[in-house]
Design a protein around this motif. Sequence first.
Motif, short mmCIF file in Angstrom:
data_model
loop_
_atom_site.label_atom_id
_atom_site.label_comp_id
_atom_site.label_asym_id
_atom_site.label_seq_id
_atom_site.Cartn_x
_atom_site.Cartn_y
_atom_site.Cartn_z
N TYR A 395 -2.44 5.84 3.69
CA TYR A 395 -2.34 5.14 2.39
C TYR A 395 -3.44 4.09 2.27
O TYR A 395 -4.11 3.97 1.25
CB TYR A 395 -0.96 4.49 2.27
CG TYR A 395 -0.68 3.88 0.91
CD1 TYR A 395 -0.23 4.66 -0.14
CD2 TYR A 395 -0.87 2.52 0.69
CE1 TYR A 395 0.04 4.10 -1.39
CE2 TYR A 395 -0.61 1.96 -0.55
CZ TYR A 395 -0.15 2.76 -1.58
OH TYR A 395 0.11 2.20 -2.81
N ALA A 398 -6.86 5.69 2.00
CA ALA A 398 -7.06 6.28 0.67
C ALA A 398 -7.44 5.21 -0.35
O ALA A 398 -7.86 5.53 -1.46
CB ALA A 398 -5.79 7.01 0.23
N ARG A 399 -7.28 3.94 0.03
CA ARG A 399 -7.71 2.86 -0.86
C ARG A 399 -9.07 2.31 -0.45
O ARG A 399 -9.52 1.28 -0.94
CB ARG A 399 -6.67 1.72 -0.85
CG ARG A 399 -5.31 2.14 -1.41
CD ARG A 399 -5.40 2.50 -2.88
NE ARG A 399 -4.14 2.99 -3.39
CZ ARG A 399 -3.88 4.28 -3.61
NH1 ARG A 399 -4.81 5.20 -3.33
NH2 ARG A 399 -2.73 4.66 -4.09
N PHE B 81 -9.48 8.49 -6.11
CA PHE B 81 -8.27 7.67 -6.04
C PHE B 81 -7.06 8.57 -6.15
O PHE B 81 -7.00 9.43 -7.02
CB PHE B 81 -8.25 6.64 -7.18
CG PHE B 81 -7.01 5.78 -7.15
CD1 PHE B 81 -7.00 4.59 -6.43
CD2 PHE B 81 -5.86 6.16 -7.82
CE1 PHE B 81 -5.87 3.80 -6.37
CE2 PHE B 81 -4.71 5.38 -7.76
CZ PHE B 81 -4.72 4.20 -7.04
N LEU B 82 -6.09 8.35 -5.27
CA LEU B 82 -4.84 9.11 -5.35
C LEU B 82 -3.68 8.15 -5.59
O LEU B 82 -3.44 7.26 -4.78
CB LEU B 82 -4.62 9.88 -4.03
CG LEU B 82 -3.24 10.55 -3.86
CD1 LEU B 82 -3.02 11.64 -4.92
CD2 LEU B 82 -3.10 11.17 -2.46
N ALA B 83 -3.01 8.33 -6.72
CA ALA B 83 -1.75 7.62 -6.94
C ALA B 83 -0.66 8.48 -6.31
O ALA B 83 -0.47 9.63 -6.69
CB ALA B 83 -1.50 7.43 -8.43
N PHE B 84 0.02 7.92 -5.29
CA PHE B 84 0.91 8.71 -4.45
C PHE B 84 2.22 9.06 -5.15
O PHE B 84 2.74 8.27 -5.92
CB PHE B 84 1.24 7.94 -3.17
CG PHE B 84 0.15 7.95 -2.14
CD1 PHE B 84 -1.09 7.41 -2.42
CD2 PHE B 84 0.36 8.50 -0.87
CE1 PHE B 84 -2.11 7.41 -1.47
CE2 PHE B 84 -0.64 8.50 0.08
CZ PHE B 84 -1.88 7.96 -0.21
N PRO B 87 4.61 6.16 -3.01
CA PRO B 87 3.78 5.09 -2.44
C PRO B 87 4.44 4.49 -1.20
O PRO B 87 5.67 4.36 -1.14
CB PRO B 87 3.72 4.06 -3.58
CG PRO B 87 3.94 4.85 -4.83
CD PRO B 87 4.92 5.92 -4.43
N ASP B 155 0.73 1.29 -7.81
CA ASP B 155 -0.36 2.26 -7.60
C ASP B 155 -1.32 2.26 -8.79
O ASP B 155 -2.53 2.34 -8.62
CB ASP B 155 0.22 3.67 -7.37
CG ASP B 155 0.22 4.04 -5.88
OD1 ASP B 155 0.27 3.10 -5.06
OD2 ASP B 155 0.14 5.23 -5.55
#
Lengths: 446, 251
Positions: A395, A398-399, B81-84, B87, B155
């Motif tokens: 996570y 990925a940022r 960019f991946l919005a999970f 999250p 996110d």
Amino acid sequence: MVARIVSTRTDAEVSLADTFGSAKATLPGNAVVKEMRETAFGAFAAHGLPHRRIEAWHYTDLRSMMREALPLAPLPDVRALEAVRVELAAAILPAGPRLLIVDGTYVPTLSDALPEGATVRSLADVLAEGRADLIDKLAAAKFAVGDSIVALNAALMQDGVVIEVAPGAVIAEPIHIVYATAAQTPVARFFRSLVVVGAGAKILVTESSLGAGGRVGQTFGALIFDVADRAEVGHTCMMTKTEPGSLRLDTFIAELGADVTFSSFALVHGEGLMRRQLFLRCVGDNTKAALNGVSLLKGRDHADTTLDVEHIGLGCEGRETFRYILDDSATGVFQGRIRVAPGAQKTDGKMMSRALLLSDDVVMNNKPELEIFADDVACGHGATCGGLNEDQLFYMQARGISRAEAESLLLEAFASELADNIGHEGLTAAFRAEVADWLAARTVKG
Amino acid sequence: MLEVKNLTVSIGDRKILDGLNLTVKDGEVAAIMGPNGTGKSTLSYVIAGKPDYTVESGEVLLDGENILEMGADERAAKGVFLAFQYPVEIPGVATMTFLKAALNAQRRQRGEDEMTTPAFAKKVREAAELLGIKNEILKRPLNVGFSGGEKKRMDILQMALLEPAMAILDETDSGLDIDAIRIVAEGVNKLRTGKRSFLLITHYQRLLNYIVPDTVHVMAQGKIVRTGGKELALELEKNGYRDFVTATAAE
């Protein structure tokens, strides 16, 4: 045929006997104390250095790990003290009086006076004077019965401080016990300190070390708290700055009266062989005690925290929370024993140890124990070992955060979650800085 | 522009993506719809760089550059960019610390100066206000104790701060009530500017009422099986995925 068991003394044990034999005439104390020393050394000699067949030392086999006993540290000379003075001036410590113990000897000329309500004297003076109540508290005979390292410390204690806090006194700033090394050759230091806290008093005591660097040594320390009813006591210990090849064995003892609030926090991140053994007795009713610790270990560090928490009073609360981060080939040991005496009803005890293992070669030994002899109590313990959470790492990556920085953030979070228990802003900041330094020096694998 | 070419991906022995092709042009909002278990989330993870998957063949090109060999952090700095869908909670790491670490890490990777604390705080406050994120939430550890809606909004807040070139939203609508969907959608719509592209992964047409896509792709059994305009989403809502699942299974 009956096998004859011949107990062979190790080189270290032989040296320790020689050290005691030649030093006992000059070690401080009146006749009663000298007798105590003889008895204590006798107890040590009877068992020798603790080894893996002694349950409390199973994971820290001192008999095989302690190859030699170093000579007793001499009194620091003027030049050495000047070097310590310079070092002390550069040290960053939160505000508060400092009490300097150099190679096991309390040095008043480098120390501050304590504020009104608290007094400090050297252990040597107290032992020479022989005030029965203090000698009794210093002997701490109810604690660590049969532990030969505590006995060895009692036999060879050179000096230390005896702090007395008057009933009702509120000491606003922390009292810093600062350990420094001065000898140019490897030596052994034995010190024992006592803090007597009067009823309703409030005090925070810290232990830290000046970073001399490059000096291998052996340290046998003991700190005893005797806390009367309704007192509020905090304690922090930064077991840092030890060198590879060094040995540091600390014994912490606390006896608590009724309605006491007691909190202790330790950071262990020195190098070499380190052990903190803590003996806590909640004697009075409705006392709250918390023991917390964080150990950051790498290389071939070996750090052992062993607790013995005894609940005797009614309705006491005990919280023991310890965290370990282990890297490279480090070894961590956590042993925690909670004992609830018959009649100690409504005891509320919780003990937790969590370890993060960052390499395949680390070893973590967890051994929680409960011994409960009362029927109306709530006691529990838990222990976990695991790696960093890959979902959290991904996570963060990925940022845009690198793997190394993500690991550091997670490790810092893991270590710092207990920091709120320190209860002092400056000391919390000092703790966080130590954690940050340790993380910065760490190399990320893979 | 994102181009996925003939992408075949497996996890263990299981093939999940099977020669998938997909193009999302600059400024385009593309939606991928499809039944459960067809590999939609896998596609998003593989583009973002999650290490659990084995890429058997194919390429993922961002503006012509193959990003499959890059680490997830490098891809993020390049604008992915991946919005999970879920999250992740990160206990002990304050939300503001995390946001600043992310923003500055990307800036460093791109050779830009780190942002100063006042400028950063202002930027976060403005973005948070637009998304209805309360100040006290920013002081908590990241996503810890957040409701489902708060996590999704967090996110989207990160997306607003990081200003990606290619944003993938993996079932951002799942677990959200109507009001939360509207807020999230407004946040996304505000970011529909210039060259920024979006890939929306969703089960339901509902989100697409709020974020109107340029293109709708249907995914089944690891590949794109049909592509159309926004009206395709309505058709799917009406008829379901049955035709696509059986059609590909019969192949």
